[in-house]
Scaffold this motif. Sequence first.
Motif, PDB file in Angstrom:
ATOM      1  N   PRO A  55      30.333   7.288 -16.326  1.00 40.00           N
ATOM      2  CA  PRO A  55      29.946   8.591 -15.779  1.00 40.00           C
ATOM      3  C   PRO A  55      28.809   8.548 -14.777  1.00 40.00           C
ATOM      4  N   ASP A  56      28.222   7.368 -14.563  1.00 40.30           N
ATOM      5  CA  ASP A  56      27.001   7.309 -13.760  1.00 40.30           C
ATOM      6  C   ASP A  56      27.322   7.049 -12.298  1.00 40.30           C
ATOM      7  N   TYR A  57      27.389   8.115 -11.502  1.00 43.32           N
ATOM      8  CA  TYR A  57      27.634   7.959 -10.069  1.00 43.32           C
ATOM      9  C   TYR A  57      26.328   7.812  -9.296  1.00 43.32           C
ATOM     10  N   LEU A  58      25.206   7.693  -9.992  1.00 43.93           N
ATOM     11  CA  LEU A  58      23.931   7.416  -9.327  1.00 43.93           C
ATOM     12  C   LEU A  58      23.399   6.033  -9.695  1.00 43.93           C
ATOM     13  N   ASP A  59      24.273   5.186 -10.199  1.00 41.96           N
ATOM     14  CA  ASP A  59      23.904   3.784 -10.394  1.00 41.96           C
ATOM     15  C   ASP A  59      23.985   3.120  -9.015  1.00 41.96           C
ATOM     16  N   LEU A  60      22.922   3.282  -8.245  1.00 47.01           N
ATOM     17  CA  LEU A  60      22.970   2.962  -6.821  1.00 47.01           C
ATOM     18  C   LEU A  60      23.352   1.518  -6.512  1.00 47.01           C
ATOM     19  N   GLY A  81      39.729   7.343 -15.545  1.00 44.01           N
ATOM     20  CA  GLY A  81      39.124   7.502 -16.858  1.00 44.01           C
ATOM     21  C   GLY A  81      40.064   8.087 -17.883  1.00 44.01           C
ATOM     22  N   ASN A  82      39.707   7.904 -19.141  1.00 46.88           N
ATOM     23  CA  ASN A  82      40.509   8.372 -20.265  1.00 46.88           C
ATOM     24  C   ASN A  82      39.774   9.437 -21.070  1.00 46.88           C
ATOM     25  N   ASP A  83      39.110  10.355 -20.370  1.00 48.97           N
ATOM     26  CA  ASP A  83      38.345  11.414 -21.031  1.00 48.97           C
ATOM     27  C   ASP A  83      39.065  12.749 -20.986  1.00 48.97           C
ATOM     28  N   GLY A  84      40.370  12.730 -20.670  1.00 54.79           N
ATOM     29  CA  GLY A  84      41.147  13.958 -20.689  1.00 54.79           C
ATOM     30  C   GLY A  84      41.415  14.420 -22.109  1.00 54.79           C
ATOM     31  N   PRO A  85      41.875  15.654 -22.258  1.00 46.96           N
ATOM     32  CA  PRO A  85      42.227  16.603 -21.199  1.00 46.96           C
ATOM     33  C   PRO A  85      41.043  17.399 -20.656  1.00 46.96           C
ATOM     34  N   LEU A  86      39.828  16.918 -20.883  1.00 48.64           N
ATOM     35  CA  LEU A  86      38.643  17.635 -20.429  1.00 48.64           C
ATOM     36  C   LEU A  86      38.503  17.529 -18.914  1.00 48.64           C
ATOM     37  N   GLY A  88      36.180  17.734 -15.263  1.00 52.61           N
ATOM     38  CA  GLY A  88      34.883  17.236 -14.834  1.00 52.61           C
ATOM     39  C   GLY A  88      34.548  15.890 -15.438  1.00 52.61           C
ATOM     40  N   THR A  89      35.566  15.101 -15.772  1.00 51.58           N
ATOM     41  CA  THR A  89      35.357  13.849 -16.502  1.00 51.58           C
ATOM     42  C   THR A  89      35.735  12.617 -15.689  1.00 51.58           C
ATOM     43  N   LEU A  90      35.752  12.738 -14.377  1.00 48.46           N
ATOM     44  CA  LEU A  90      36.064  11.580 -13.540  1.00 48.46           C
ATOM     45  C   LEU A  90      35.056  10.463 -13.762  1.00 48.46           C
ATOM     46  N   ASN A  91      35.561   9.236 -13.782  1.00 56.65           N
ATOM     47  CA  ASN A  91      34.696   8.075 -13.909  1.00 56.65           C
ATOM     48  C   ASN A  91      34.432   7.455 -12.548  1.00 56.65           C
TER      49      ASN A  91
END
Length: 786
Positions: A55-60, A81-86, A88-91
């Motif tokens: 989930p960390d898109y700020l791991d620069l 990612g496998n965080d569905g069906p939620l 806003g869970t893009l990896n």
Amino acid sequence: MQNALALHQTQRFMLSVCLQTHSLLQVSYTSWFLDAFNYAIASNMDVLNLSIGGPDYLDLPFVEKVLELTASNIIMVSAIGNDGPLYGTLNNPADQSDVIGVGGIDYNDHIASFSSRGMSTWELPHGYGRVKPDVVAYGREIMGSKISTGCKPLSGTSVASPVVAGVVCLLVSVIPDSDRKQILNPASMKQALVEGAAKLSGPNMFEQGAGRVDLLESYEILKSYKPRASIFPSVLDYTDCPYSWPFCQQPLYADAMPVLFNTTILNGMGVIGYVKSQPVWNPDSEEGNLLSIHFTYSDVIWPWTGYLALHMQIKEEGSQFSGEISGNVTVKVYSPPATGEKSFRYSTCVLRLKLKVIPTPERSVRILWDQFHSIKYPPGYIPRDSLDVRNDILDWHGDHLHTNFHIMFNMLRDAGFYIETLGSPLTCFDARNYGTLLLVDLEDEYFEEEIQKLRDDVVNSGLSLVVFADWYNVDTMVKMRFFDDNTRSWWTPVTGGANIPAMNDLLAPFGIAFGDRILNGDFTLNDELIRYASGTNIVKFPGNGYVHSFSFYDSSESGATHSFLASGIGNSDSAVLGLVEVGGSRIAVYGDSNCLDSSHMVTNCYWLLRKLLDFTGKNIKDPVLFSNSVKLKAPLHQDEDQLPSRRTDLNFSLYSGVVGKELTCRSDSRFDVWGTKGYGLQVRGRNRRLPGYKAIDLGRGLNSSSVDISMLKGGPKDNSSGNRFLGLLYRDDLETPVVFPSHWLVPGVIAVLGILVLINFCRIRQKRRRRRKGSGSSASGRYTNL
């Protein structure tokens, strides 16, 4: 993949790498990937598959190395990612625009339940996310080889991703060797995939992206491909439901917050590009001139991709228009000459719009959602709202109407409400347009001007409030810290489930405050069972209000008891729901938001939200909620030591959009207040007239509410620390608005009085202007196998 490996062995032009780490914890570290990515660049790979994510898109270091990879002309394919069906869970890195993000479907062309959903959350809370995944592929029960012998079925987006990587490898082979370097790149390959994909019937754009990958259609596109730029998605059609959800769910209308649509520019002409000039809106008919679009876009398109965001509003002269508006948005993109060329490359991108417009709804059914005061991971450790959830401790789903609150959004629309998003401070909207301001699970602080503005909005402009809070307990937060092996540092929550001290400051003018309890349990209201999951308690509430109290388990670290409290209405019960009238406005507060958040919901409380909105927007009082048995005879006022205090050991400005920041209305507010503090928003004149349409007088005189201040006097005065605004409603010098609707005046007789009122009004505004003039890291980089 066998075909791809055969191509590699015979033609030696590509290498597909599937990076999957298998540790006992299935956790990988940033440093491992940096080494692997450096090897991929050094060995001049063509295609790289990544079946991991986080989930960390700020791991620069990780994100910037991915940018370096794609800038080196390596086509990266990654599982979303496998965080569905939620939602806003893009990896990451699949959520990056230069990466081909892949979701999973089953053999019936249904989106796999485990497949993560968009939108991307990088842009929140000030903008709107991008459409992801890019494409979907088969990812359930896919046969693959076992480590020993034989085959076994595998499921996950980590399975769908290498399927697409194999498709990419096959597509590479159709490009002649002499043209490969000039034509093939991450953008041109993504263009071939999304333009050739088969759109599935049923899933929306944030579930399927462009649709199921289609090898033959993409082959036909690449076979005759010439370097160009394009926009993805290339169409926004409000009549195309459910694919265009959430845009097709709510039409446009005048006086609304801008509708944001964030597209991706794919530049197959070069690794770097530029937008030549301002994009242009070309309507199909005269009615299209009622649509006003402002554009924000990438200053530099690099590597291979950029963004074009549309901020769409219906002009005020279209407040009575009903119908469809269609047309094209065109934007010209250019790139430097390629090797051996002398002239720049140019391309015109087209975005097709088809929008539905309705007359402006009445104020009572219009709701404004506060997105601005939402903070999420990253960059800070923002804890999950429900402390019962142990396997997903971070609040990282965006807290947006179209991510983890998307079911609530659909419910409100089905119930006839219109809900808009505010990604700017509370000074940046006209309260007279809305029946209710909805504040749910907010973690940020408030500008002093916001607190004053909201008080004036409620007292003078008839705006009502609905608040859903969450837990906040400093002792609990301190004990939740952990040591992160990746960053080699201690992580501690920067706030609780919600920022209760800040929320108490906002509600203090109305005599309302939440406490520091962490309450859990079940209770029944209106024959509905509700789960109260890590909610807080109400410790202050004005007299003549209605307060519902129940027995709960107190799990706060500083709680006096850790057992179920005595049953029955009394001092041992905890107040969790309060409703009160404030002059012509109404306020409803509830201590837990988990029943609205689809992330880890046990039971929903949508029915309760509807009843609260009926009360605040339409003054409809449910007999159960307004029973005489729960009416306060005196103000609820518990001990001051139950008011939670802020942490003093953290630099909150690192995570806040308020602390240490300047008050500014951003580009997601109405156009007329962009770049200001929003104070001039209430001043309205007569609208310009579009040929063929009547001029509409939006003076808002009938929408303003003049409050009888005497009703608010005589309450308890309390200016203690942490509640420094509590006494504002009881001051004798409270300024009241000058109500001056033009249609109340009799010509001639009132002329002199009108001049005097205007002079007085100007003096008040001048006084206010003088007063206002004086006002003034990388997160955890762990990645898991998908």
